[in-house]
Design an enzyme around this catalytic site. Sequence first.
Site, PDB file in Angstrom:
ATOM      1  N   ASP A  71       0.830  -1.205   0.000  1.00 40.63           N
ATOM      2  CA  ASP A  71       0.000   0.000   0.000  1.00 40.63           C
ATOM      3  C   ASP A  71       0.866   1.257   0.000  1.00 40.63           C
ATOM      4  OD1 ASP A  71       0.969  -0.152   2.648  1.00 40.63           O
ATOM      5  OD2 ASP A  71      -0.893  -1.035   3.368  1.00 40.63           O
ATOM      6  N   ASN A 139      -6.789  -2.811  15.025  1.00 43.06           N
ATOM      7  CA  ASN A 139      -8.230  -2.952  14.733  1.00 43.06           C
ATOM      8  C   ASN A 139      -8.500  -4.121  13.779  1.00 43.06           C
ATOM      9  OD1 ASN A 139      -7.293  -2.001  12.301  1.00 43.06           O
ATOM     10  ND2 ASN A 139      -8.655  -0.236  12.180  1.00 43.06           N
ATOM     11  N   HIS A 141      -7.030  -4.604  10.849  1.00 41.21           N
ATOM     12  CA  HIS A 141      -6.852  -4.344   9.405  1.00 41.21           C
ATOM     13  C   HIS A 141      -5.650  -5.102   8.859  1.00 41.21           C
ATOM     14  CE1 HIS A 141      -4.146  -0.447   9.860  1.00 41.21           C
ATOM     15  NE2 HIS A 141      -3.424  -1.553   9.895  1.00 41.21           N
ATOM     16  N   GLU A 146      -9.645  -1.585   6.203  1.00 44.32           N
ATOM     17  CA  GLU A 146     -10.133  -1.310   7.555  1.00 44.32           C
ATOM     18  C   GLU A 146     -11.401  -2.136   7.814  1.00 44.32           C
ATOM     19  OE1 GLU A 146      -8.122   0.182   9.320  1.00 44.32           O
ATOM     20  OE2 GLU A 146      -7.308   2.019   8.444  1.00 44.32           O
TER      21      GLU A 146
HETATM   22  P1  PGA Z   1       2.961  -1.900  12.511  1.00 45.50           P
HETATM   23  O1  PGA Z   1       1.744  -1.776  11.517  1.00 45.50           O
HETATM   24  O2  PGA Z   1       3.887  -2.925  11.943  1.00 45.50           O
HETATM   25  O3  PGA Z   1       3.599  -0.538  12.530  1.00 45.50           O
HETATM   26  O4  PGA Z   1       2.407  -2.316  13.835  1.00 45.50           O
HETATM   27  C1  PGA Z   1       1.082  -2.923  11.098  1.00 45.50           C
HETATM   28  C2  PGA Z   1      -0.208  -2.577  10.422  1.00 45.50           C
HETATM   29  O5  PGA Z   1      -0.874  -1.599  10.824  1.00 45.50           O
HETATM   30  O6  PGA Z   1      -0.601  -3.293   9.488  1.00 45.50           O
END
Ligand code: PGA
Length: 254
Positions: A71, A139, A141, A146
Site C-alpha cells: 500500500d 483494529n 486491518h 479497515e
Molecule cells: P505496525 O503496523 O507494523 O507498525 O504495527 C502494522 C499494520 O498496521 O498493518
Amino acid sequence: MPAPAPEIRVLPAAEAAVPTLLDELRRVVAANERPLVSFATGGTFTGMFTALARELRDGGIGRDFVATHLDEYVDFPPARAGGMVHELVTGCPPLGDMLAAGAFVPVPHVDDAAALAAHAQKLRELGGVKLQLLGIGRNGHIAFNEPGTAFDTGFHVATLAEATRQDARARFLPGEPPRRAVTSGIATILAADRLVLCAFGAAKADAVRGMLQGEVATGCPASALRRHGNLLVLLDREAARGFDAAADQASAAP
Ligand code: PGA
C-alpha cells in the site's frame, strides 16, 4: 472444503522471526524464476529489513526477485518521507537499487482507477505474488483494509480508520497523518501463493484473537486470511496472549 488451518508459531521475542522471514524469502527465490515478493511496512518489519539489507549486500539472498508492497499513501511519491516506498528504501537501501533498476514495482500514489488497474495487471504479468508479508493493525486491518471492507476487493483507495491514523501520527509530526491510501484489497492479498503474517506486542493481542478465533467476517478484515490455506502466523508471547492455543487444537481435531 475448508482451507487448511494457518500454521501458528509463538516466538520468545519479535527478533526471533527474522531468520524465519529471511528463510521464506530465500526459499521462494530458490524455487521460482524471478518471483514477485510483496513486502509489508510498519514497525513490525524494521528488524527484518535491516537483516535483509545485509543479506542482499552480501549475496546471502540473491536479487533475482521482483519486489513490490502492499500500500501507499495518496500523494506520497517514492521520494516523499512518510510514504511506504520511502520507508522501504530507507530501511533496506538495496531495495532502492532495485527500484532504480526497475525490479521494484511501487504501488501507485494516485487516486486514479486506470493507474490502479494497470498496477494490478503488471503484478499478474509478473506471475502474481509468490510471497506476501503482512502485519496487522490493532483494529484487525490488513494493509489499509479497515473493518467493514468487503473481502472481494482489489486495489482501491481507502480512507484510514481513526485508530490507524493515530498509530501513524508519530511518523508525520509536526504534520497530520494522511487520510487516504491506495491499498491492496483483501482479494489481492488472498491471491498470493504464500502469506506470512507477523504480529508483535500486547496491543495486537485482540486483533490476533479476532483473526484466528473470531468470526470470519468483515468486522475483522484479517479473519479473511483463514480462507487462504497457506498462511504462516508468527507471534511473540504478548501478541499471542489472547489466543487460546488449546481451544485452537481442540477445534482443529477431527
Ligand atoms: P505496525 O503496523 O507494523 O507498525 O504495527 C502494522 C499494520 O498496521 O498493518
